[in-house]
Design a protein around this motif. Structure first.
Motif, PDB file in Angstrom:
ATOM      1  N   VAL A 115       0.874  -1.361   0.081  1.00 22.98           N
ATOM      2  CA  VAL A 115      -0.198  -0.006  -0.017  1.00 22.98           C
ATOM      3  C   VAL A 115       0.877   1.250  -0.051  1.00 22.98           C
ATOM      4  O   VAL A 115       0.607   2.186  -0.602  1.00 22.98           O
ATOM      5  N   LEU A 116       1.738   1.275   0.773  1.00 30.20           N
ATOM      6  CA  LEU A 116       2.764   2.264   0.770  1.00 30.20           C
ATOM      7  C   LEU A 116       3.686   2.599  -0.510  1.00 30.20           C
ATOM      8  O   LEU A 116       3.599   3.765  -1.113  1.00 30.20           O
ATOM      9  N   ALA A 117       3.811   1.486  -1.048  1.00 31.35           N
ATOM     10  CA  ALA A 117       4.580   1.352  -2.316  1.00 31.35           C
ATOM     11  C   ALA A 117       3.788   2.180  -3.571  1.00 31.35           C
ATOM     12  O   ALA A 117       4.084   2.562  -4.262  1.00 31.35           O
ATOM     13  N   THR A 118       2.414   1.653  -3.379  1.00 26.10           N
ATOM     14  CA  THR A 118       1.481   2.279  -4.497  1.00 26.10           C
ATOM     15  C   THR A 118       1.312   3.777  -4.303  1.00 26.10           C
ATOM     16  O   THR A 118       1.186   4.307  -5.035  1.00 26.10           O
ATOM     17  N   ALA A 119       1.346   4.088  -3.043  1.00 31.52           N
ATOM     18  CA  ALA A 119       1.195   5.614  -2.668  1.00 31.52           C
ATOM     19  C   ALA A 119       2.285   6.263  -3.363  1.00 31.52           C
ATOM     20  O   ALA A 119       2.221   7.346  -3.977  1.00 31.52           O
ATOM     21  N   ILE A 120       3.564   5.706  -3.013  1.00 30.08           N
ATOM     22  CA  ILE A 120       4.721   6.547  -3.457  1.00 30.08           C
ATOM     23  C   ILE A 120       5.002   6.551  -4.956  1.00 30.08           C
ATOM     24  O   ILE A 120       5.190   7.433  -5.578  1.00 30.08           O
ATOM     25  N   LEU A 121       4.813   5.403  -5.444  1.00 34.98           N
ATOM     26  CA  LEU A 121       5.205   4.950  -6.847  1.00 34.98           C
ATOM     27  C   LEU A 121       4.056   5.858  -7.680  1.00 34.98           C
ATOM     28  O   LEU A 121       4.473   6.603  -8.728  1.00 34.98           O
ATOM     29  N   GLY A 122       3.042   6.041  -7.361  1.00 37.89           N
ATOM     30  CA  GLY A 122       1.818   6.757  -8.293  1.00 37.89           C
ATOM     31  C   GLY A 122       2.304   8.193  -8.004  1.00 37.89           C
ATOM     32  O   GLY A 122       1.940   8.875  -9.264  1.00 37.89           O
ATOM     33  N   SER A 123       2.748   8.462  -6.995  1.00 40.12           N
ATOM     34  CA  SER A 123       2.883  10.190  -6.797  1.00 40.12           C
ATOM     35  C   SER A 123       4.295  10.373  -7.642  1.00 40.12           C
ATOM     36  O   SER A 123       4.237  11.487  -8.201  1.00 40.12           O
ATOM     37  N   LEU A 124       5.141   9.499  -7.588  1.00 39.98           N
ATOM     38  CA  LEU A 124       6.130   9.632  -8.617  1.00 39.98           C
ATOM     39  C   LEU A 124       5.818   9.722  -9.854  1.00 39.98           C
ATOM     40  O   LEU A 124       6.616  10.452 -10.724  1.00 39.98           O
ATOM     41  N   ALA A 125       5.109   9.009 -10.425  1.00 45.38           N
ATOM     42  CA  ALA A 125       4.647   8.773 -11.586  1.00 45.38           C
ATOM     43  C   ALA A 125       4.035  10.201 -12.179  1.00 45.38           C
ATOM     44  O   ALA A 125       4.061  10.656 -13.410  1.00 45.38           O
ATOM     45  N   MET A 126       3.337  10.807 -11.167  1.00 39.21           N
ATOM     46  CA  MET A 126       2.590  12.007 -11.506  1.00 39.21           C
ATOM     47  C   MET A 126       3.813  12.948 -11.587  1.00 39.21           C
ATOM     48  O   MET A 126       3.755  14.160 -12.373  1.00 39.21           O
ATOM     49  N   ALA A 127       4.594  12.978 -10.708  1.00 37.37           N
ATOM     50  CA  ALA A 127       5.685  14.149 -10.626  1.00 37.37           C
ATOM     51  C   ALA A 127       6.903  13.977 -11.690  1.00 37.37           C
ATOM     52  O   ALA A 127       7.253  15.054 -11.913  1.00 37.37           O
ATOM     53  N   VAL A 128       7.004  12.955 -12.255  1.00 35.43           N
ATOM     54  CA  VAL A 128       7.910  12.696 -13.241  1.00 35.43           C
ATOM     55  C   VAL A 128       7.421  12.395 -14.591  1.00 35.43           C
ATOM     56  O   VAL A 128       6.851  11.284 -14.717  1.00 35.43           O
ATOM     57  N   GLY A 129       7.256  13.405 -15.491  1.00 32.07           N
ATOM     58  CA  GLY A 129       6.415  13.243 -16.599  1.00 32.07           C
ATOM     59  C   GLY A 129       7.440  12.672 -17.854  1.00 32.07           C
ATOM     60  O   GLY A 129       6.880  12.520 -18.921  1.00 32.07           O
ATOM     61  N   THR A 130       8.570  12.630 -17.658  1.00 33.93           N
ATOM     62  CA  THR A 130       9.395  11.969 -18.808  1.00 33.93           C
ATOM     63  C   THR A 130       9.402  10.676 -18.912  1.00 33.93           C
ATOM     64  O   THR A 130       9.541   9.929 -17.829  1.00 33.93           O
ATOM     65  N   ASP A 131       9.224  10.100 -20.238  1.00 34.83           N
ATOM     66  CA  ASP A 131       9.506   8.778 -20.308  1.00 34.83           C
ATOM     67  C   ASP A 131      11.020   8.316 -20.326  1.00 34.83           C
ATOM     68  O   ASP A 131      11.731   9.041 -20.680  1.00 34.83           O
ATOM     69  N   PRO A 132      11.331   7.154 -19.829  1.00 36.43           N
ATOM     70  CA  PRO A 132      10.696   5.801 -19.370  1.00 36.43           C
ATOM     71  C   PRO A 132      10.071   6.010 -17.971  1.00 36.43           C
ATOM     72  O   PRO A 132       9.599   5.256 -17.658  1.00 36.43           O
ATOM     73  N   PHE A 133      10.576   7.006 -17.210  1.00 33.76           N
ATOM     74  CA  PHE A 133      10.539   7.078 -15.657  1.00 33.76           C
ATOM     75  C   PHE A 133       8.899   7.154 -15.300  1.00 33.76           C
ATOM     76  O   PHE A 133       8.611   6.289 -14.458  1.00 33.76           O
ATOM     77  N   HIS A 134       8.167   7.764 -16.143  1.00 29.60           N
ATOM     78  CA  HIS A 134       6.881   8.071 -15.903  1.00 29.60           C
ATOM     79  C   HIS A 134       6.035   6.521 -15.888  1.00 29.60           C
ATOM     80  O   HIS A 134       5.602   6.151 -14.957  1.00 29.60           O
TER      81      HIS A 134
END
Length: 171
Positions: A115-134
């Motif tokens: 659950v904590l991983a989903t929270a952190i990884l999802g927010s990182l996906a929103m914060a980092v818009g460049t591929d392939p990181f997003h």
């Protein structure tokens, strides 16, 4: 990364996958609350669950808006991504709150980390818009939900077995 290989129907495939995926995530959240009712006895347990379910609702609304506008005009309305962002912000807040509420449940140790991983990884996906990181952060957050579901099923089976052992008549 994947969607261009579907040609013109890629937007609809993405929308359908989002719709089904977030409905499944919501079912995981509901099931954990049902199998582990102690999570609903605390304010943080109830609030975390509700905010996570609100995040799932935003994601489902995003999938519908994205898919319907793509079907109507050939391209999704970019404004629908506001719902996508709102969903992940709710997942961040709800995930952190529910993660804290899960602490007293020893059977949910792995689910709690997920659950904590989903929270952190999802927010990182929103914060980092460049591929392939997003894409890596986004897909990793989805995979973490699968781990949450699998570990919760295992914890539920263990708890059910323990209860049935206690209920067996002594001979």
């Amino acid at each position: 990364m994947v969607w261009p290989s579907f040609g013109d129907s890629g937007h609809l495939v993405f929308a359908i996958c989002q719709l089904i995926g977030w409905a499944l995530v919501a079912s995981i959240i509901v099931d954990i609350g049902r199998v582990f009712p102690s999570l609903s006895t605390t304010r943080s347990g109830r609030a975390g669950r509700r905010v996570l379910l609100a995040g799932c609702t935003f994601q489902v609304l995003f999938a519908l808006a994205y898919g319907l506008t793509a079907a109507a005009s050939g391209e999704p309305n970019e404004a629908s991504f506001v719902l996508f962002l709102a969903g992940f912000l709710a997942q961040l807040v709800g995930g952190i709150v529910w993660w804290r509420a899960m602490k007293p449940e020893p059977g949910l140790r792995v689910a709690r980390i997920g659950v904590l991983a989903t929270a952190i990884l999802g927010s990182l996906a929103m914060a980092v818009g460049t591929d392939p990181f997003h894409d890596v952060f986004l897909l990793s957050s989805y995979a973490a939900w699968a781990a949450v579901g699998m570990s919760a099923v295992r914890a539920s089976a263990t708890e059910t077995e323990a209860i049935s052992q206690l209920q067996r008549p002594v001979s």
